[in-house]
Design a protein around this motif. Sequence first.
Motif, PDB file in Angstrom:
ATOM      1  N   VAL A   3       0.834  -1.156  -0.051  1.00  0.00           N
ATOM      2  CA  VAL A   3      -0.053  -0.064   0.083  1.00  0.00           C
ATOM      3  C   VAL A   3       0.811   1.256   0.028  1.00  0.00           C
ATOM      4  O   VAL A   3       1.907   1.289   0.620  1.00  0.00           O
ATOM      5  CB  VAL A   3      -0.877  -0.027   1.211  1.00  0.00           C
ATOM      6  N   TYR A   4       0.464   2.197  -0.736  1.00  0.00           N
ATOM      7  CA  TYR A   4       1.328   3.300  -0.889  1.00  0.00           C
ATOM      8  C   TYR A   4       0.547   4.630  -0.507  1.00  0.00           C
ATOM      9  O   TYR A   4      -0.619   4.937  -0.912  1.00  0.00           O
ATOM     10  CB  TYR A   4       1.722   3.522  -2.455  1.00  0.00           C
ATOM     11  N   THR A   5       1.345   5.512   0.186  1.00  0.00           N
ATOM     12  CA  THR A   5       0.912   6.744   0.477  1.00  0.00           C
ATOM     13  C   THR A   5       0.697   7.641  -0.738  1.00  0.00           C
ATOM     14  O   THR A   5       1.585   7.349  -1.674  1.00  0.00           O
ATOM     15  CB  THR A   5       1.707   7.630   1.695  1.00  0.00           C
ATOM     16  N   PRO A   6       0.002   8.617  -0.538  1.00  0.00           N
ATOM     17  CA  PRO A   6      -0.048   9.703  -1.880  1.00  0.00           C
ATOM     18  C   PRO A   6       1.225  10.159  -1.993  1.00  0.00           C
ATOM     19  O   PRO A   6       1.904  10.311  -3.315  1.00  0.00           O
ATOM     20  CB  PRO A   6      -0.998  10.844  -1.261  1.00  0.00           C
ATOM     21  N   ALA A   7       2.022  10.713  -0.762  1.00  0.00           N
ATOM     22  CA  ALA A   7       3.433  11.125  -1.126  1.00  0.00           C
ATOM     23  C   ALA A   7       4.501  10.144  -2.003  1.00  0.00           C
ATOM     24  O   ALA A   7       5.236  10.421  -2.791  1.00  0.00           O
ATOM     25  CB  ALA A   7       4.117  11.537   0.001  1.00  0.00           C
ATOM     26  N   GLU A   8       4.260   8.742  -1.472  1.00  0.00           N
ATOM     27  CA  GLU A   8       5.034   7.934  -2.296  1.00  0.00           C
ATOM     28  C   GLU A   8       4.530   7.758  -3.952  1.00  0.00           C
ATOM     29  O   GLU A   8       5.342   7.298  -4.794  1.00  0.00           O
ATOM     30  CB  GLU A   8       4.836   6.319  -1.681  1.00  0.00           C
ATOM     31  N   VAL A   9       3.123   7.694  -4.135  1.00  0.00           N
ATOM     32  CA  VAL A   9       2.867   7.751  -5.254  1.00  0.00           C
ATOM     33  C   VAL A   9       3.365   8.957  -6.215  1.00  0.00           C
ATOM     34  O   VAL A   9       3.741   8.830  -7.376  1.00  0.00           O
ATOM     35  CB  VAL A   9       1.080   7.637  -5.564  1.00  0.00           C
ATOM     36  N   VAL A  10       3.202  10.138  -5.455  1.00  0.00           N
ATOM     37  CA  VAL A  10       3.823  11.430  -6.257  1.00  0.00           C
ATOM     38  C   VAL A  10       5.353  10.838  -6.666  1.00  0.00           C
ATOM     39  O   VAL A  10       5.527  11.180  -7.755  1.00  0.00           O
ATOM     40  CB  VAL A  10       3.565  12.402  -5.386  1.00  0.00           C
ATOM     41  N   GLU A  11       6.010  10.473  -5.803  1.00  0.00           N
ATOM     42  CA  GLU A  11       7.453  10.118  -6.116  1.00  0.00           C
ATOM     43  C   GLU A  11       7.453   9.274  -7.129  1.00  0.00           C
ATOM     44  O   GLU A  11       8.304   9.478  -8.065  1.00  0.00           O
ATOM     45  CB  GLU A  11       8.245   9.439  -4.621  1.00  0.00           C
ATOM     46  N   GLU A  12       6.756   7.981  -7.175  1.00  0.00           N
ATOM     47  CA  GLU A  12       6.929   7.010  -7.953  1.00  0.00           C
ATOM     48  C   GLU A  12       6.561   7.317  -9.400  1.00  0.00           C
ATOM     49  O   GLU A  12       7.089   7.083 -10.305  1.00  0.00           O
ATOM     50  CB  GLU A  12       6.251   5.816  -7.575  1.00  0.00           C
ATOM     51  N   THR A  13       5.314   8.300  -9.589  1.00  0.00           N
ATOM     52  CA  THR A  13       4.739   8.423 -10.906  1.00  0.00           C
ATOM     53  C   THR A  13       5.082   9.848 -11.319  1.00  0.00           C
ATOM     54  O   THR A  13       4.973  10.155 -12.473  1.00  0.00           O
ATOM     55  CB  THR A  13       3.311   8.395 -10.737  1.00  0.00           C
TER      56      THR A  13
END
Length: 119
Positions: A3-13
């Motif tokens: 499960v990813y936090t929004p901050a992690e998804v921002v970083e990833e994508t």
Amino acid sequence: MSVYTPAEVVEETGFSLDTLRYYEKIGLLERVERNAAGQRRFSEEDVGWLGMIRCLRDTGMPIAMLLRFAELVRGGDRTIPDRIRLLEEHDRQVQAQIANLTERQNYIHRKISYYRSVL
């Protein structure tokens, strides 16, 4: 399952939080799960889908076409021929952009050569 936090998804994508919210609002991204505090938690599937969206957006696919693609994906395997046609159409547009950029790059190279020749 991760499960990813929004901050992690921002970083990833590379998408901003505002963009992620917008994509969810318009239905490009299916409803994102939330934890008990109401904070978004993205699944691996969400992140994978966003990777596909990133590729298509980076190659100039308009939002309307992305929404059509998302609708087809959600329609199951029976929509695979339509997905192929949509992606082939987009591929032709990308190829045209590449040809256009190559032509412009050749022009730039000729200018560089010209300027070097007058030095």
